[in-house]
Design an enzyme around this catalytic site. Structure first.
Site, PDB file in Angstrom:
ATOM      1  N   GLY A   1       0.806   1.420  -4.907  1.00 37.16           N
ATOM      2  CA  GLY A   1      -0.117   0.308  -4.677  1.00 37.16           C
ATOM      3  C   GLY A   1      -1.544   1.110  -4.177  1.00 37.16           C
ATOM      4  O   GLY A   1      -2.677   0.879  -4.771  1.00 37.16           O
TER       5      GLY A   1
ATOM      6  N   THR B   1      11.312  -2.299  -4.558  1.00 40.41           N
ATOM      7  CA  THR B   1      12.194  -2.890  -5.132  1.00 40.41           C
ATOM      8  C   THR B   1      13.439  -1.877  -5.318  1.00 40.41           C
ATOM      9  O   THR B   1      13.953  -1.407  -6.253  1.00 40.41           O
ATOM     10  CB  THR B   1      11.923  -3.323  -6.660  1.00 40.41           C
ATOM     11  OG1 THR B   1      11.388  -2.282  -7.328  1.00 40.41           O
ATOM     12  CG2 THR B   1      10.858  -4.543  -6.667  1.00 40.41           C
TER      13      THR B   1
ATOM     14  N   THR C   1       8.360  -2.060 -10.383  1.00 36.02           N
ATOM     15  CA  THR C   1       9.546  -1.956 -11.318  1.00 36.02           C
ATOM     16  C   THR C   1      10.399  -3.189 -11.157  1.00 36.02           C
ATOM     17  O   THR C   1      10.882  -2.957  -9.934  1.00 36.02           O
ATOM     18  CB  THR C   1      10.073  -0.388 -11.348  1.00 36.02           C
ATOM     19  OG1 THR C   1       8.832   0.496 -11.293  1.00 36.02           O
ATOM     20  CG2 THR C   1      10.879  -0.540 -12.667  1.00 36.02           C
TER      21      THR C   1
ATOM     22  N   GLY D   1      18.915  18.930 -10.886  1.00 31.42           N
ATOM     23  CA  GLY D   1      19.110  17.393 -10.920  1.00 31.42           C
ATOM     24  C   GLY D   1      17.889  16.742 -10.377  1.00 31.42           C
ATOM     25  O   GLY D   1      16.969  17.290 -10.052  1.00 31.42           O
ATOM     26  N   PHE D   2      17.775  15.650 -10.897  1.00 32.49           N
ATOM     27  CA  PHE D   2      16.628  14.760 -10.474  1.00 32.49           C
ATOM     28  C   PHE D   2      17.023  13.967  -9.276  1.00 32.49           C
ATOM     29  O   PHE D   2      17.976  13.517  -8.939  1.00 32.49           O
ATOM     30  CB  PHE D   2      16.175  13.780 -11.704  1.00 32.49           C
ATOM     31  CG  PHE D   2      17.098  12.923 -12.098  1.00 32.49           C
ATOM     32  CD1 PHE D   2      17.365  11.504 -11.558  1.00 32.49           C
ATOM     33  CD2 PHE D   2      17.764  13.133 -13.189  1.00 32.49           C
ATOM     34  CE1 PHE D   2      18.129  10.549 -11.976  1.00 32.49           C
ATOM     35  CE2 PHE D   2      18.653  12.167 -13.734  1.00 32.49           C
ATOM     36  CZ  PHE D   2      19.086  11.074 -13.159  1.00 32.49           C
TER      37      PHE D   2
ATOM     38  N   CYS E   1      12.643   6.421  -7.817  1.00 31.70           N
ATOM     39  CA  CYS E   1      12.746   5.621  -9.176  1.00 31.70           C
ATOM     40  C   CYS E   1      13.864   5.816 -10.070  1.00 31.70           C
ATOM     41  O   CYS E   1      14.428   4.968 -10.461  1.00 31.70           O
ATOM     42  CB  CYS E   1      11.586   5.691  -9.738  1.00 31.70           C
ATOM     43  SG  CYS E   1      10.058   5.210  -8.754  1.00 31.70           S
TER      44      CYS E   1
ATOM     45  N   VAL F   1       5.016  -4.122  -4.207  1.00 33.08           N
ATOM     46  CA  VAL F   1       5.937  -3.851  -3.200  1.00 33.08           C
ATOM     47  C   VAL F   1       7.217  -3.163  -3.627  1.00 33.08           C
ATOM     48  O   VAL F   1       7.459  -3.084  -4.976  1.00 33.08           O
ATOM     49  CB  VAL F   1       6.446  -5.231  -2.252  1.00 33.08           C
ATOM     50  CG1 VAL F   1       5.171  -6.018  -1.912  1.00 33.08           C
ATOM     51  CG2 VAL F   1       7.026  -6.135  -3.449  1.00 33.08           C
TER      52      VAL F   1
ATOM     53  N   THR G   1      17.453  -0.666  -4.856  1.00 28.45           N
ATOM     54  CA  THR G   1      18.767  -0.933  -4.961  1.00 28.45           C
ATOM     55  C   THR G   1      19.114  -1.767  -3.849  1.00 28.45           C
ATOM     56  O   THR G   1      19.244  -1.085  -2.641  1.00 28.45           O
ATOM     57  CB  THR G   1      19.628   0.272  -5.487  1.00 28.45           C
ATOM     58  OG1 THR G   1      18.904   1.160  -6.364  1.00 28.45           O
ATOM     59  CG2 THR G   1      20.899  -0.216  -6.162  1.00 28.45           C
TER      60      THR G   1
ATOM     61  N   ALA H   1       0.867  -1.215   0.045  1.00 28.17           N
ATOM     62  CA  ALA H   1       0.110   0.085  -0.037  1.00 28.17           C
ATOM     63  C   ALA H   1       0.857   1.157  -0.078  1.00 28.17           C
ATOM     64  O   ALA H   1       0.704   2.131   0.776  1.00 28.17           O
ATOM     65  CB  ALA H   1      -0.895   0.267   1.179  1.00 28.17           C
TER      66      ALA H   1
HETATM   67  P1  NAD Z   1       6.765   1.802  -1.252  1.00 29.23           P
HETATM   68  O1  NAD Z   1       7.945   1.715  -0.461  1.00 29.23           O
HETATM   69  O2  NAD Z   1       6.078   3.277  -1.151  1.00 29.23           O
HETATM   70  O3  NAD Z   1       5.568   0.840  -1.053  1.00 29.23           O
HETATM   71  C1  NAD Z   1       5.922  -0.465  -0.865  1.00 29.23           C
HETATM   72  C2  NAD Z   1       5.013  -1.063   0.134  1.00 29.23           C
HETATM   73  O4  NAD Z   1       5.076  -2.299   0.036  1.00 29.23           O
HETATM   74  C3  NAD Z   1       5.455  -0.706   1.452  1.00 29.23           C
HETATM   75  O5  NAD Z   1       4.362  -0.065   2.119  1.00 29.23           O
HETATM   76  C4  NAD Z   1       5.762  -2.184   2.154  1.00 29.23           C
HETATM   77  O6  NAD Z   1       5.452  -2.347   3.614  1.00 29.23           O
HETATM   78  C5  NAD Z   1       4.898  -3.067   1.367  1.00 29.23           C
HETATM   79  N1  NAD Z   1       5.292  -4.513   1.272  1.00 29.23           N
HETATM   80  C6  NAD Z   1       6.639  -4.883   1.092  1.00 29.23           C
HETATM   81  N2  NAD Z   1       6.719  -6.081   1.392  1.00 29.23           N
HETATM   82  C7  NAD Z   1       5.427  -6.695   1.494  1.00 29.23           C
HETATM   83  C8  NAD Z   1       4.885  -7.978   1.633  1.00 29.23           C
HETATM   84  N3  NAD Z   1       5.451  -8.961   1.678  1.00 29.23           N
HETATM   85  N4  NAD Z   1       3.461  -8.110   1.915  1.00 29.23           N
HETATM   86  C9  NAD Z   1       2.586  -6.820   1.896  1.00 29.23           C
HETATM   87  N5  NAD Z   1       3.135  -5.624   1.846  1.00 29.23           N
HETATM   88  C10 NAD Z   1       4.673  -5.410   1.627  1.00 29.23           C
HETATM   89  O7  NAD Z   1       7.060   1.666  -2.731  1.00 29.23           O
HETATM   90  P2  NAD Z   1       6.369   2.379  -3.938  1.00 29.23           P
HETATM   91  O8  NAD Z   1       7.052   3.723  -4.255  1.00 29.23           O
HETATM   92  O9  NAD Z   1       5.120   2.287  -3.835  1.00 29.23           O
HETATM   93  O10 NAD Z   1       7.141   1.777  -5.193  1.00 29.23           O
HETATM   94  C11 NAD Z   1       6.603   0.324  -5.314  1.00 29.23           C
HETATM   95  C12 NAD Z   1       6.995  -0.275  -6.535  1.00 29.23           C
HETATM   96  O11 NAD Z   1       6.533   0.665  -7.830  1.00 29.23           O
HETATM   97  C13 NAD Z   1       8.489  -0.068  -6.868  1.00 29.23           C
HETATM   98  O12 NAD Z   1       9.059  -1.167  -7.587  1.00 29.23           O
HETATM   99  C14 NAD Z   1       8.733   1.202  -7.667  1.00 29.23           C
HETATM  100  O13 NAD Z   1       9.894   1.141  -8.404  1.00 29.23           O
HETATM  101  C15 NAD Z   1       7.441   1.184  -8.513  1.00 29.23           C
HETATM  102  N6  NAD Z   1       7.143   2.349  -8.986  1.00 29.23           N
HETATM  103  C16 NAD Z   1       7.108   3.497  -8.086  1.00 29.23           C
HETATM  104  C17 NAD Z   1       6.703   4.705  -8.698  1.00 29.23           C
HETATM  105  C18 NAD Z   1       6.536   5.879  -7.714  1.00 29.23           C
HETATM  106  O14 NAD Z   1       6.767   7.034  -8.274  1.00 29.23           O
HETATM  107  N7  NAD Z   1       6.940   5.660  -6.288  1.00 29.23           N
HETATM  108  C19 NAD Z   1       6.276   5.126  -9.933  1.00 29.23           C
HETATM  109  C20 NAD Z   1       6.160   3.707 -10.786  1.00 29.23           C
HETATM  110  C21 NAD Z   1       6.703   2.487 -10.404  1.00 29.23           C
END
Ligand code: NAD
Length: 657
Positions: free
Chosen positions: A103, A200, A240, A381-382, A386, A198, A202, A99
């Site tokens: 998510g 991912t 990702t 810079g960025f 991600c 969830v 580095t 979440a």
């Molecule tokens: P986040 O850290 O905000 O959220 C991930 C959540 O997953 C955390 O709340 C964590 O507690 C939960 N989690 C981890 N393991 C778990 C499990 N086994 N069961 C239940 N919950 C679990 O990460 P995010 O920013 O939402 O990114 C998630 C993915 O989406 C990454 O791979 C990221 O690269 C990709 N992504 C992120 C963005 C962005 O703008 N943040 C955009 C596109 C893609």
């Protein structure tokens, strides 16, 4: 997370020899001799890995071992025979595992547009789930609370009589269909589709540290899915991931449930923080990758249908799984590459002198339809969670494929980014006579970009670290969108000494931040920092509203079934007619928010922090700062001439004058 109820374990097959050199454990090993296209042998999974998801661990990326037997990725009609292929029924329940920034908003928008589907969002983090269930969402995005409230709490019956509409509109009551909880197993058991969202990051230690993606959270979540998902459930990787992860997920599923065929899809998310709801509501494209088997294509069609509730079919792109995984990494890398390219130009403008201005260059080249105008704003810079990790991930893959030149090419994007922010910090020190001792530096903006409260891997933290090395009297930080505790946490991770940390103050309004400062560094492009009169709708906003209003007038009046898209248009109609209506619920149809418990920590922090949303008054700032009143505008947001007339010295990015 459940770890107790594993089914009987199947016999582990032997590992196949590796076709590529590898320095880390291989998740999946392609078997070219196998009869099913894209099928891989199951490798022995480490059964002792606990079902928890640390931010980072030794688990590295899955390894792409060899090209698939069928390079086209397509299958012949014979292979696509219906025999033995799972059929997918009506989707009644969707589960999102994770979440977070992706998510939570994605689940909310899917639930919002599919009121007939129950959407459960589960996470191991209890605090996060508590926030999702309250009025204080853990993620700040424009319009998110309204979407969450509509789906999570439901809406009331409402009769609308609106000027411009020929008849009254009856909006039916809407039952809640979005639930946030920590009951991971229950939600997985019930789901027809399971999105894995969830983190991912580095890897921070072990083999591949600093470059390889850590997929341990994916592994862990997949194990739980494998044990509890019902037969026929479609598993979707939304995180990702490195190429080959869908296959790794498939392998885990086969290992735990050898008698059940699950379809694993890739559906990467392209939302940008700060505009997440807008991006989810009006995506440029939805990408769905699947096995090119009949079952895979059918599963993709099921997921396509869910998005089809609000996304036009032409915007939903279906490809094979690897292309989809690779496309996400390439998209982020190429966006970052544009930023680094324009930043390289900004450095040249500055060094050239002669009046060259990177903003003029961007304007000129952006008019070329082949280039387009987006992502051409030069800056310090960025940052964010991600771009950097996805570039590292892509370069790592190239390196593993022995494509060193390719890897170096992508990594240059990161080197440019690092150089840009270092150059910025160096310029601050240089302009302040080579020393920050005894001086106060004000930092305006800590979030990695405007419109979000995400502080992860912000540029600000790197710049602050470089400035702290110069031992200034104080570094004061103000950000209108981030909680002080989160800023503090990020700063504390930067590896500063106790004495450097003591000099850092986090403030909740810009006045305290700039008081007595010798220099202001603007590091996030929050519009408050422009200092202009804000709040009125821009002309393009007004145009969009007018279009929505016209559409509502012409279509909605005749419709029997009113969708949430129609309701959005009706809301714009109301906003268009009444300038006083600005809230989240202009039709007053949402179920009232449950009041927070008295001890609600968010309410307590919120009232104590009441972050200052007021635009910065630069005339006032001029009277509060110490000479030489430098403004280092790392995002080119202020009006340089106006500030110079107030007595500031201004240094923007890419200004060769
Ligand atoms: P986040 O850290 O905000 O959220 C991930 C959540 O997953 C955390 O709340 C964590 O507690 C939960 N989690 C981890 N393991 C778990 C499990 N086994 N069961 C239940 N919950 C679990 O990460 P995010 O920013 O939402 O990114 C998630 C993915 O989406 C990454 O791979 C990221 O690269 C990709 N992504 C992120 C963005 C962005 O703008 N943040 C955009 C596109 C893609």
């Amino acid at each position: 997370m459940d770890a107790s109820s594993s089914p009987a374990r199947p016999k582990m097959p032997p590992r196949l020899p590796r076709s590529l050199p590898s320095s880390h454990s291989i998740a999946s090993t392609f078997s070219p001799g196998s009869s099913t296209p894209g099928s891989w042998t199951v490798s022995p999974w480490n059964r002792d890995t606990p079902d928890t998801s640390p931010p980072s661990s030794d688990a590295g990326s899955p390894k792409l071992q060899a090209k698939q037997a069928d390079d086209s990725g397509r299958i012949s009609p014979v292979e696509g025979s219906l025999d033995g292929q799972p059929r997918f029924g009506v989707v009644r329940s969707i589960c999102f595992v994770g979440a977070g920034f992706v998510g939570g908003p994605t689940a909310a928008v899917i639930a919002y547009h599919n009121p007939q589907i129950q959407v459960n969002v589960v996470d191991l983090n209890e605090e996060r789930i508590k926030s999702w269930n309250s009025a204080h969402l853990p993620i700040h995005e424009d319009g998110l609370l309204k979407v969450v409230r509509t789906a999570r709490d439901g809406a009331l019956d409402k009769t609308l009589v609106l000027p411009g509409l020929p008849r009254a509109i009856e909006l039916k009551q809407r039952q809640p269909n979005l639930v946030f909880s920590t009951r991971v197993v229950d939600a997985i058991e019930e789901a027809d589709i399971i999105f894995i969202c969830v983190n991912t990051p580095t890897k921070t230690h072990g083999i591949g540290a600093g470059s390889m993606a850590d997929v341990s959270a994916i592994e862990s979540a997949t194990r739980t899915v494998a044990k509890h998902a019902k037969e026929g459930a479609i598993i979707v990787e939304k995180s990702t991931v490195p190429c080959g992860t869908a296959q790794m997920i498939q392998d885990i599923l086969r290992y735990y449930r050898p008698d059940v065929e699950f379809e694993v899809l890739s559906n990467p998310e392209f939302l940008a923080e700060g505009t997440a709801v807008e991006n989810l509501m009006h995506p440029d494209r939805i990408l769905i990758g699947s096995a090119q088997t009949l079952a895979g294509l059918r599963a993709a069609a099921v997921v396509k249908d869910v998005y089809g509730a609000w996304v036009p079919a032409a915007r939903i792109v279906t490809v094979n799984t690897f292309s989809s995984e690779l496309a996400k990494l390439v998209a982020n890398t190429m966006l970052a590459q544009r930023i680094s390219s324009v930043n390289a130009v900004s450095a040249m403008c500055e060094e050239l002198g002669l009046g060259a201005d990177v903003e003029d260059v961007s304007l000129a080249i952006g008019k070329d339809a082949r280039l387009g105008s987006k992502f051409l704003q030069a800056g310090v810079g960025f940052g964010g969670s991600c771009f950097e990790k996805d570039i590292l991930n892509l370069a790592y893959l190239a390196r593993e494929l022995h494509l060193d030149v390719v890897a170096d090419y992508w990594l240059a994007v990161l080197r440019m980014n690092e150089d840009q922010r270092r150059r910025y910090a160096r310029n601050v020190v240089r302009e302040l006579n080579g020393s920050l001792r005894g001086k106060k530096i004000a930092i305006l903006g800590f979030a990695f970009k405007d419109g979000t409260n995400d502080t992860r891997n912000s540029i600000a933290v790197h710049v602050i670290k470089d400035l702290a090395m110069e031992m200034p009297r104080e570094i004061a930080i103000f950000d209108p969108g981030c909680a002080s505790a989160e800023i503090r946490e990020e700063v504390e991770k930067a590896g500063l000494t106790a004495s450097q940390l003591e000099r850092i103050k986090i403030l909740t309004n810009w006045r305290d931040c700039v008081q007595e400062a010798s220099a202001v560094c603007i590091l996030t492009q929050w519009k408050q920092f422009r200092g202009r009169k804000l709040g009125s709708a821009t002309s393009s906003n007004k145009k969009t509203r007018k279009l929505a209003a016209d559409w509502a007038t012409s279509c909605v009046a005749d419709k029997a079934d009113i969708s949430e898209m129609d309701i959005l248009a009706l809301e714009e109609l109301v906003r268009d007619k009444s300038s006083a209506t600005t809230g989240d619920d202009p039709l007053e149809r949402l179920a009232p928010l449950a009041p927070c418990p008295e001890e609600c920590s968010h309410c307590r922090i919120g009232s104590a922090e009441a972050h200052d949303q007021e635009p910065v008054d630069w005339a006032e700032v001029a009277g509060m700062m110490q000479e030489p009143r430098w403004v280092f505008d790392g995002r080119n947001v202020v009006n340089r001439l106006e500030l110079q007339s107030l007595g500031f010295r201004v240094r923007g990015i890419g200004k060769g004058f």
